[in-house]
Scaffold this motif. Structure first.
Motif, short mmCIF file in Angstrom:
data_model
loop_
_atom_site.label_atom_id
_atom_site.label_comp_id
_atom_site.label_asym_id
_atom_site.label_seq_id
_atom_site.Cartn_x
_atom_site.Cartn_y
_atom_site.Cartn_z
N PRO A 191 3.13 19.79 12.32
CA PRO A 191 3.69 21.02 11.76
C PRO A 191 4.62 20.81 10.57
O PRO A 191 4.72 21.69 9.71
CB PRO A 191 4.44 21.63 12.95
N LEU A 192 5.31 19.69 10.51
CA LEU A 192 6.25 19.46 9.42
C LEU A 192 5.68 18.59 8.30
O LEU A 192 6.38 18.31 7.33
CB LEU A 192 7.55 18.84 9.95
N ASP A 193 4.44 18.14 8.42
CA ASP A 193 3.85 17.35 7.34
C ASP A 193 3.87 18.14 6.03
O ASP A 193 3.46 19.31 5.99
CB ASP A 193 2.41 16.96 7.68
N GLY A 194 4.37 17.53 4.98
CA GLY A 194 4.51 18.20 3.69
C GLY A 194 5.87 18.84 3.48
O GLY A 194 6.15 19.34 2.38
N ALA A 195 6.73 18.82 4.49
CA ALA A 195 8.04 19.46 4.38
C ALA A 195 9.01 18.59 3.59
O ALA A 195 8.88 17.36 3.51
CB ALA A 195 8.62 19.73 5.77
N LEU A 196 10.01 19.25 3.01
CA LEU A 196 11.19 18.58 2.48
C LEU A 196 12.21 18.51 3.61
O LEU A 196 12.65 19.55 4.11
CB LEU A 196 11.75 19.34 1.29
N LEU A 197 12.56 17.29 4.01
CA LEU A 197 13.46 17.08 5.14
C LEU A 197 14.84 16.67 4.65
O LEU A 197 15.01 16.22 3.52
CB LEU A 197 12.91 15.99 6.06
N ALA A 198 15.83 16.79 5.54
CA ALA A 198 17.19 16.33 5.23
C ALA A 198 17.84 15.74 6.47
O ALA A 198 17.66 16.25 7.58
CB ALA A 198 18.04 17.47 4.69
N ILE A 199 18.57 14.66 6.26
CA ILE A 199 19.33 13.99 7.31
C ILE A 199 20.74 13.74 6.77
O ILE A 199 20.91 13.30 5.62
CB ILE A 199 18.70 12.63 7.69
N GLU A 200 21.75 13.99 7.57
CA GLU A 200 23.12 13.65 7.20
C GLU A 200 23.41 12.21 7.63
O GLU A 200 23.12 11.83 8.77
CB GLU A 200 24.13 14.60 7.84
N VAL A 201 23.96 11.42 6.71
CA VAL A 201 24.21 10.00 6.98
C VAL A 201 25.69 9.70 6.76
O VAL A 201 26.41 10.47 6.12
CB VAL A 201 23.33 9.11 6.08
N GLN A 202 26.13 8.56 7.25
CA GLN A 202 27.55 8.20 7.14
C GLN A 202 27.85 7.45 5.85
O GLN A 202 28.92 7.62 5.26
CB GLN A 202 27.95 7.35 8.34
#
Length: 287
Positions: free
Chosen positions: A265-276
């Motif tokens: 379902p998320l293939d092709g999405a722009l993802l975001a992760i918060e990192v330290q």
């Protein structure tokens, strides 16, 4: 780490994320759909282009560069007019792929045998005919490497004396020393191959670690400066393609991805992760 889809948009072949700190905007492309995209706040703007586009990079002069099959063009963001800056790769049948600017604002462009049909369908890569080129602000082109398969990842050391560069056809990330005249020393294998997919685009954090997207690997690999594996970051997409650090403090890692036969379902999405650990900034084209 919590991973979210930033927008409802789904790309056929999302790639080339660029974070523009002055405008707090994210630029990226859908190569197969011939689209240049920009996320500013919660608004996504799309520029439809006449050819496959592999990178969308703002310029110091206020417009943007787009790397198309026919060459490197300036794109007027208001009128959508295209102006040819240069043809870096003279070989017929090649297309642009990886492209990023170094700290001097010079564009480094990796090219490859075209592997996309008219509808964006996959075509086989049968020749190592790609190259790596450096393009100055005035459009002058300097060839750097030849005989490449699928060029990906362009990242420089803090002092600008080395460049990290991947060839996905080899499954390997390389490191080149940069000579005083700007030419590159022979490649040194730095990481890979690895069982979790093949190397695609990457980002570098402020500690010198490289976050490498793994095509068909459903993950990022965080690689230490010595080339050892620090950690694996699992992702909810089949084909992550690249990543870049953004946000006000460069602690949001944006990840582009592509469609896949698995139809996640998320293939092709722009993802975001918060990192330290914050990332290193992107550089606009100097022209």
């Amino acid at each position: 780490m919590t991973c979210i889809a930033v927008t409802p948009h789904r790309a056929q072949l999302g790639e080339g994320p660029f974070w523009d700190a002055p405008t707090q905007a994210l630029y990226w492309v859908d190569i197969a759909a011939r689209q240049a995209l920009r996320l500013q706040g919660s608004q996504v703007q799309v520029w439809q282009l006449p050819e496959h586009v592999s990178a969308f990079i703002p310029c110091a002069s206020g417009d943007a560069l787009v790397t198309l099959s026919s060459g490197v063009h300036r794109l007027d963001l208001a009128t959508q007019a295209l102006t040819l800056l240069c043809v870096a790769d003279p070989h017929a049948g090649n297309r642009a792929n990886e492209a990023r600017c170094d700290a001097q604002g010079r564009l480094w462009l990796g090219t490859m045998q075209n592997n996309l049909g008219e509808q964006g369908e996959d075509l086989p890569v049968t020749r190592r005919c790609g190259g790596l080129y450096r393009i100055d602000a005035d459009g002058q082109v300097t060839p750097l490497l030849q005989g490449l398969g699928i060029p990906n990842t362009l990242l420089w050391s803090e002092q600008g004396r080395q460049v990290h560069f991947a060839d996905s056809l080899d499954g390997t990330l390389y490191r080149h020393a940069i000579q005083p005249d700007g030419q590159l020393d022979p490649a040194q294998a730095w990481f890979g191959p690895h069982e979790r997919g093949v190397p695609d685009g990457s980002a570098m954090d402020s500690e010198g670690y490289i976050w490498n997207a793994r095509w068909d690997g459903s993950c990022l690999l965080r690689l230490a400066p010595d080339g050892s594996l620090d950690r694996i970051i699992e992702l909810p997409v089949s084909r992550p393609t690249s990543c870049v650090f953004g946000g006000p403090n460069l602690t949001t890692l944006y990840i582009t991805s592509a469609a896949s036969p698995l139809n996640h379902p998320l293939d092709g999405a722009l993802l975001a992760i918060e990192v330290q650990v914050p990332g290193t900034p992107c550089h606009r084209f100097a022209g």
